[in-house]
Design a protein around this motif. Structure first.
Motif, PDB file in Angstrom:
ATOM      1  N   ALA A  17       0.703  -1.234   0.072  1.00 14.88           N
ATOM      2  CA  ALA A  17       0.070   0.105  -0.091  1.00 14.88           C
ATOM      3  C   ALA A  17       0.858   1.212  -0.057  1.00 14.88           C
ATOM      4  O   ALA A  17       0.796   2.319  -0.819  1.00 14.88           O
ATOM      5  CB  ALA A  17      -0.963  -0.056   1.223  1.00 14.88           C
ATOM      6  N   THR A  35      -3.174  -8.216  -7.063  1.00 14.54           N
ATOM      7  CA  THR A  35      -3.121  -8.607  -5.483  1.00 14.54           C
ATOM      8  C   THR A  35      -3.632  -9.957  -5.203  1.00 14.54           C
ATOM      9  O   THR A  35      -4.034 -10.584  -6.167  1.00 14.54           O
ATOM     10  CB  THR A  35      -3.758  -7.404  -4.693  1.00 14.54           C
ATOM     11  OG1 THR A  35      -3.549  -7.514  -3.324  1.00 14.54           O
ATOM     12  CG2 THR A  35      -5.219  -7.184  -5.016  1.00 14.54           C
ATOM     13  N   VAL A  49      -4.342  -3.551  -0.294  1.00 12.68           N
ATOM     14  CA  VAL A  49      -3.845  -2.909  -1.398  1.00 12.68           C
ATOM     15  C   VAL A  49      -5.169  -2.679  -2.252  1.00 12.68           C
ATOM     16  O   VAL A  49      -5.407  -1.599  -3.080  1.00 12.68           O
ATOM     17  CB  VAL A  49      -3.017  -3.555  -2.121  1.00 12.68           C
ATOM     18  CG1 VAL A  49      -2.504  -3.190  -3.616  1.00 12.68           C
ATOM     19  CG2 VAL A  49      -1.661  -3.522  -1.243  1.00 12.68           C
TER      20      VAL A  49
END
Length: 316
Positions: A17, A35, A49
């Motif tokens: 992040a 992700t 994320v």
């Protein structure tokens, strides 16, 4: 005016992040974020994320395997200049790494070439290191073995837990990326080949690896406790049919007693562990059967004072 460099970002966890934010702050065109789907059996204590990408209106993909021909074709169609991997948990294979025209780069949570491989922060704490950090390096076939572009060190204090060190490493990753990114995008960043023979490689860890071996010196027991302290599963031992998880300890040079007879004992309202070498730890927090209790209440709970400690031998 030239177009902004385009990137596909493979990211997860807090490092993912924070580093995604750095790319966006520098004007990188993030065409896709790749992700993971969260594991329902995992303690998701970190930033997602996928949520961050949604905030910035960046498309997200969560393939089980990003290396399939179909997914490679999808990424090829995006025509990325760069791949970035920030705490993504799967290896990117050669066919995938050949897609970005300017290469792929990974952020690793150690000072490479030391602590290559899995869970580097936990291993560094377990081994009593006083320093770790974050390293941005080029991705190649071999894990964490490519040219180093940037490193940022952080201290590990003697009583830091792995969770506390991970917070520092997350900031180190952000600092390292923010510092080198302009040069990397301009094509002027230095690329230094690491000496892998001078480094180290470690695999993953399982919850069972947190079993305390009271035959070890106090320093080793303390390092294990802080290496797997929450938000990780915790260091533990079994006594009287109950599982005791030690979640926080303190160690000081000079705290010692007679060796060879590990035990837990109280002194006033504090609980101490005398280890096999005679070294003594102060037990600050623990759980019994999943319930957090005051450490000094443990002897009464178990019906022993002092508590003779079992000697067990974990897989480490």
């Amino acid at each position: 005016m030239s177009a902004a460099p385009r990137a596909v970002v493979f990211a997860y966890h807090n490092v993912g992040a924070r580093c995604l934010r750095v790319l966006l702050a520098h004007g990188v065109d993030v065409a896709l974020v790749v992700t993971h789907q969260d594991n329902p059996d995992e303690n998701i204590w970190f930033e997602r994320v996928a949520d961050l990408a949604q905030d910035y209106v960046v498309p997200v993909a969560t393939p089980e395997d990003p290396n399939t021909p179909e997914f490679c074709a999808r990424l090829q169609a995006l025509r990325p200049d760069f791949f970035f991997s920030f705490y993504y948990r799967l290896m990117l294979k050669p066919a995938l790494l050949a897609i970005p025209t300017r290469g792929g780069y990974n952020m690793h949570g150690s000072l490479l070439p030391r602590y290559r491989g899995r869970v580097p922060v936990n291993w560094a704490v377990l081994h009593g290191e006083r320093e770790t950090g974050a390293t941005l390096h080029r991705m190649v076939d071999k894990p964490d073995a490519g040219e180093i572009v940037a490193r940022q060190a952080v201290p590990i204090l003697p009583d830091d837990t792995a969770g506390e060190v991970f917070i520092k490493v997350t900031l180190a990753a952000e600092l390292a990326l923010d510092r080198v990114l302009p040069a990397l995008l301009a094509g002027t960043a230095p690329h230094l080949q690491p000496d892998l023979a001078a480094g180290s490689y470690f695999g993953g860890r399982k919850p069972e690896d947190g079993r305390i071996d009271w035959s070890q010196p106090a320093a080793a027991v303390h390092n294990l406790i802080r290496a797997v302290a929450p938000p990780y599963p915790g260091a533990f031992f079994d006594f009287g049919g109950q599982r005791i998880v030690v979640t926080r300890s303190l160690s000081r040079p000079g705290w010692s007693g007679p060796g060879g007879h590990p035990e837990l004992y109280t002194d006033g309202n504090r609980l101490f562990a005398r280890c096999n070498d005679g070294g003594v730890l102060s037990i600050l927090a623990l759980e019994v059967g999943g319930e957090e209790i005051a450490p000094a209440a443990l002897p009464a709970r178990l019906g022993h004072n002092p508590i003779p400690l079992p000697l067990s031998f974990p897989l480490v």
